[in-house]
Design a protein around this motif. Sequence first.
Motif, PDB file in Angstrom:
ATOM      1  N   GLY A 308     -10.187  66.133  38.787  1.00  0.00           N
ATOM      2  CA  GLY A 308     -11.293  65.888  39.845  1.00  0.00           C
ATOM      3  C   GLY A 308     -12.146  66.895  40.067  1.00  0.00           C
ATOM      4  O   GLY A 308     -13.018  67.313  41.136  1.00  0.00           O
ATOM      5  N   THR A 309     -12.101  67.836  39.128  1.00  0.00           N
ATOM      6  CA  THR A 309     -12.949  69.228  39.109  1.00  0.00           C
ATOM      7  C   THR A 309     -14.289  68.866  38.227  1.00  0.00           C
ATOM      8  O   THR A 309     -14.265  68.622  37.137  1.00  0.00           O
ATOM      9  CB  THR A 309     -12.167  70.333  38.487  1.00  0.00           C
ATOM     10  N   PRO A 310     -15.474  69.253  39.194  1.00  0.00           N
ATOM     11  CA  PRO A 310     -16.744  69.130  38.388  1.00  0.00           C
ATOM     12  C   PRO A 310     -16.846  70.191  37.313  1.00  0.00           C
ATOM     13  O   PRO A 310     -16.285  71.220  37.302  1.00  0.00           O
ATOM     14  CB  PRO A 310     -17.617  69.343  39.679  1.00  0.00           C
ATOM     15  N   VAL A 311     -17.951  70.080  36.533  1.00  0.00           N
ATOM     16  CA  VAL A 311     -18.055  71.042  35.387  1.00  0.00           C
ATOM     17  C   VAL A 311     -19.656  71.304  35.304  1.00  0.00           C
ATOM     18  O   VAL A 311     -20.434  70.523  35.269  1.00  0.00           O
ATOM     19  CB  VAL A 311     -17.513  70.116  34.104  1.00  0.00           C
ATOM     20  N   VAL A 312     -19.812  72.678  35.154  1.00  0.00           N
ATOM     21  CA  VAL A 312     -21.126  73.090  34.759  1.00  0.00           C
ATOM     22  C   VAL A 312     -21.124  73.376  33.208  1.00  0.00           C
ATOM     23  O   VAL A 312     -20.325  74.247  32.737  1.00  0.00           O
ATOM     24  CB  VAL A 312     -21.304  74.633  35.673  1.00  0.00           C
ATOM     25  N   VAL A 313     -21.903  72.823  32.343  1.00  0.00           N
ATOM     26  CA  VAL A 313     -22.001  72.884  30.993  1.00  0.00           C
ATOM     27  C   VAL A 313     -23.437  73.181  30.323  1.00  0.00           C
ATOM     28  O   VAL A 313     -24.399  73.027  30.968  1.00  0.00           O
ATOM     29  CB  VAL A 313     -21.677  71.514  30.379  1.00  0.00           C
ATOM     30  N   SER A 314     -23.442  73.612  29.327  1.00  0.00           N
ATOM     31  CA  SER A 314     -24.692  73.824  28.716  1.00  0.00           C
ATOM     32  C   SER A 314     -25.031  72.548  28.166  1.00  0.00           C
ATOM     33  O   SER A 314     -24.356  71.396  28.064  1.00  0.00           O
ATOM     34  CB  SER A 314     -24.358  74.627  27.021  1.00  0.00           C
ATOM     35  N   ARG A 315     -26.507  72.216  28.169  1.00  0.00           N
ATOM     36  CA  ARG A 315     -27.168  71.106  28.051  1.00  0.00           C
ATOM     37  C   ARG A 315     -27.379  71.064  26.361  1.00  0.00           C
ATOM     38  O   ARG A 315     -28.225  71.092  25.931  1.00  0.00           O
ATOM     39  CB  ARG A 315     -28.680  71.118  28.469  1.00  0.00           C
ATOM     40  N   LEU A 316     -26.044  70.612  25.727  1.00  0.00           N
ATOM     41  CA  LEU A 316     -26.034  70.602  24.324  1.00  0.00           C
ATOM     42  C   LEU A 316     -25.009  69.500  23.933  1.00  0.00           C
ATOM     43  O   LEU A 316     -23.945  69.185  24.747  1.00  0.00           O
ATOM     44  CB  LEU A 316     -25.659  72.055  23.702  1.00  0.00           C
ATOM     45  N   GLY A 317     -25.192  68.908  22.937  1.00  0.00           N
ATOM     46  CA  GLY A 317     -24.469  67.610  22.153  1.00  0.00           C
ATOM     47  C   GLY A 317     -23.691  67.131  23.050  1.00  0.00           C
ATOM     48  O   GLY A 317     -24.161  66.220  23.937  1.00  0.00           O
ATOM     49  N   ALA A 318     -22.293  66.574  22.855  1.00  0.00           N
ATOM     50  CA  ALA A 318     -21.425  65.913  23.362  1.00  0.00           C
ATOM     51  C   ALA A 318     -21.253  66.155  24.811  1.00  0.00           C
ATOM     52  O   ALA A 318     -21.203  65.251  25.918  1.00  0.00           O
ATOM     53  CB  ALA A 318     -20.224  65.930  22.874  1.00  0.00           C
ATOM     54  N   MET A 319     -21.525  67.420  25.366  1.00  0.00           N
ATOM     55  CA  MET A 319     -21.195  67.768  26.686  1.00  0.00           C
ATOM     56  C   MET A 319     -22.316  67.187  27.583  1.00  0.00           C
ATOM     57  O   MET A 319     -22.207  66.755  28.528  1.00  0.00           O
ATOM     58  CB  MET A 319     -21.383  69.326  26.774  1.00  0.00           C
ATOM     59  N   ALA A 320     -23.625  67.222  27.264  1.00  0.00           N
ATOM     60  CA  ALA A 320     -24.669  66.610  27.692  1.00  0.00           C
ATOM     61  C   ALA A 320     -24.857  65.123  27.884  1.00  0.00           C
ATOM     62  O   ALA A 320     -25.537  64.675  28.705  1.00  0.00           O
ATOM     63  CB  ALA A 320     -26.118  67.080  26.978  1.00  0.00           C
ATOM     64  N   GLU A 321     -23.894  64.460  27.097  1.00  0.00           N
ATOM     65  CA  GLU A 321     -23.740  62.911  27.025  1.00  0.00           C
ATOM     66  C   GLU A 321     -23.075  62.543  28.226  1.00  0.00           C
ATOM     67  O   GLU A 321     -23.283  61.554  28.927  1.00  0.00           O
ATOM     68  CB  GLU A 321     -23.343  62.407  25.681  1.00  0.00           C
ATOM     69  N   ILE A 322     -21.834  63.175  28.736  1.00  0.00           N
ATOM     70  CA  ILE A 322     -20.948  62.977  29.630  1.00  0.00           C
ATOM     71  C   ILE A 322     -20.996  63.599  30.915  1.00  0.00           C
ATOM     72  O   ILE A 322     -20.600  63.014  31.866  1.00  0.00           O
ATOM     73  CB  ILE A 322     -19.531  62.901  29.106  1.00  0.00           C
ATOM     74  N   ALA A 361     -16.034  63.207  39.393  1.00  0.00           N
ATOM     75  CA  ALA A 361     -15.666  63.816  38.185  1.00  0.00           C
ATOM     76  C   ALA A 361     -14.275  62.680  37.831  1.00  0.00           C
ATOM     77  O   ALA A 361     -14.205  62.610  36.736  1.00  0.00           O
ATOM     78  CB  ALA A 361     -15.299  65.143  38.503  1.00  0.00           C
ATOM     79  N   ARG A 362     -13.556  62.410  38.958  1.00  0.00           N
ATOM     80  CA  ARG A 362     -12.403  61.818  38.823  1.00  0.00           C
ATOM     81  C   ARG A 362     -12.630  60.386  38.340  1.00  0.00           C
ATOM     82  O   ARG A 362     -11.989  59.622  37.518  1.00  0.00           O
ATOM     83  CB  ARG A 362     -11.355  61.591  40.194  1.00  0.00           C
ATOM     84  N   GLU A 363     -13.624  59.711  38.899  1.00  0.00           N
ATOM     85  CA  GLU A 363     -14.169  58.309  38.439  1.00  0.00           C
ATOM     86  C   GLU A 363     -14.526  58.358  36.989  1.00  0.00           C
ATOM     87  O   GLU A 363     -14.196  57.420  36.197  1.00  0.00           O
ATOM     88  CB  GLU A 363     -15.435  57.923  39.098  1.00  0.00           C
ATOM     89  N   THR A 364     -15.147  59.485  36.319  1.00  0.00           N
ATOM     90  CA  THR A 364     -15.546  59.571  35.155  1.00  0.00           C
ATOM     91  C   THR A 364     -14.229  59.410  34.210  1.00  0.00           C
ATOM     92  O   THR A 364     -14.175  58.923  33.014  1.00  0.00           O
ATOM     93  CB  THR A 364     -16.343  61.013  34.964  1.00  0.00           C
ATOM     94  N   PHE A 365     -13.239  60.083  34.589  1.00  0.00           N
ATOM     95  CA  PHE A 365     -11.834  60.301  33.863  1.00  0.00           C
ATOM     96  C   PHE A 365     -11.432  58.657  33.929  1.00  0.00           C
ATOM     97  O   PHE A 365     -11.092  58.325  32.903  1.00  0.00           O
ATOM     98  CB  PHE A 365     -10.879  61.164  34.592  1.00  0.00           C
ATOM     99  N   ASP A 366     -11.293  58.163  34.954  1.00  0.00           N
ATOM    100  CA  ASP A 366     -10.757  56.595  35.232  1.00  0.00           C
ATOM    101  C   ASP A 366     -11.496  55.848  34.311  1.00  0.00           C
ATOM    102  O   ASP A 366     -10.771  54.853  33.794  1.00  0.00           O
ATOM    103  CB  ASP A 366     -10.474  56.382  36.647  1.00  0.00           C
TER     104      ASP A 366
END
Length: 403
Positions: A308-322, A361-366
């Motif tokens: 349930g932890t939010p994520v700060v990611v680069s706007r790239l590839g698979a990361m930007a999709e999810i 975040a947890r909903e995304t996992f479930d």
Amino acid sequence: MNILVAHNFYKLAGGEDQCVAAEVAMLRAHGHRVTQYCLSNDATDGMGRLELAGRTIWSRPAFLEMRRLIGVHHPQVVHFHNTLPLISPAAYYAARAERVPVVQTLHNFRLVCVNALLFRDGKPCEDCLGKTVPWRGVAHSCYRDSRAASAAVAAMIASHRLLGTWRNAVDAYIALSEFSRRKFIEGGLPADKIAVKSNFAYPEPGAGAGNGGYAVYVGRLSAEKGVETLLRAWRSVGKAVPLKIAGDGPLAPAVQEAAAQNAAIQWLQGVSHEKVYDLIGAAAFLVLPSQCYESALPRVVIEAFAKGTPVVVSRLGAMAEIVEDRRNGLRFDPGNPEDLAAKVRCLFSDSSALKRMRRAARETFDQNFTADANHEVLMAIYARAVDGYSRHDVHEMDTVSAS
């Protein structure tokens, strides 16, 4: 189902090795019989350059051992993960000689890129994508900063492309994201054989409280992971947001120096996988500043969502999709420490946004990353591989009969 899993472990264990272990455990928990054929890169110590290059292209020991294992265990499918360098594509042909379907998970971009990252000089690189011979990867010493080592990998890629291995010796590929599937198709792999199945978390760790009051980075300390961008961002963030860094790698000295200069940065070494879960679960958010595409949504992001932890990611590839901006995390411009610092300060100070993002975040996992859902998709891929092999086999017999 009876499954033979093949994997060449790396010297420095990472997310890919963990994914293989989790998948084997998940399969066994669902009642499948799993036999493992595993080699380790530790075995390359003391191996001559020519011997290693030869085994990278065609490993006769792996070919013979694969045939022996199939003869003993009679698997219904052979599932490959990493084959470089000691297993090699020769093991595909061993499976085909024993009339067993082949599945290959594409954990990285190795079949289309010498360094497997589509990354060079601090940014994404597609110079060799779709090329029969990835000669630029050799010219730039893209693998281990060695022209000789790069030439061996390039020879493996090119020779098996010319042999038709990637098209004819594998019955089903597993891409770990829609983004990577598109890249593999651009690189020449057959689109009709590539299915998408993400990584997952198993066993399921349960949500964390997120009350630790810090940001966390977990992963390899290397250039493609954006560690330099992370450290430069924290020069601006200063002591406003505590940062815990768990991992090791070539940029460890830079992390150590940053921790010495900024009391808000803590470098944690040798953290167990169980402790990593606790570390992520208590964090306000996880930061993943990768400057490479990432062929899959990195396992650590899925683990963060599980906690349930939010994520700060680069706007790239698979990361930007999810990672949906302002829903289950934030996205920033890759390689831009100023943008990352601004996003970090803003999120850390907004408790209501963090609370809302934790639920999302947890909903995304479930919805996407549970073991049960992953098992269902994997079984469908195995069935597709078996069906595809059977049709290919029938076609071959018809051709022989006609001749």
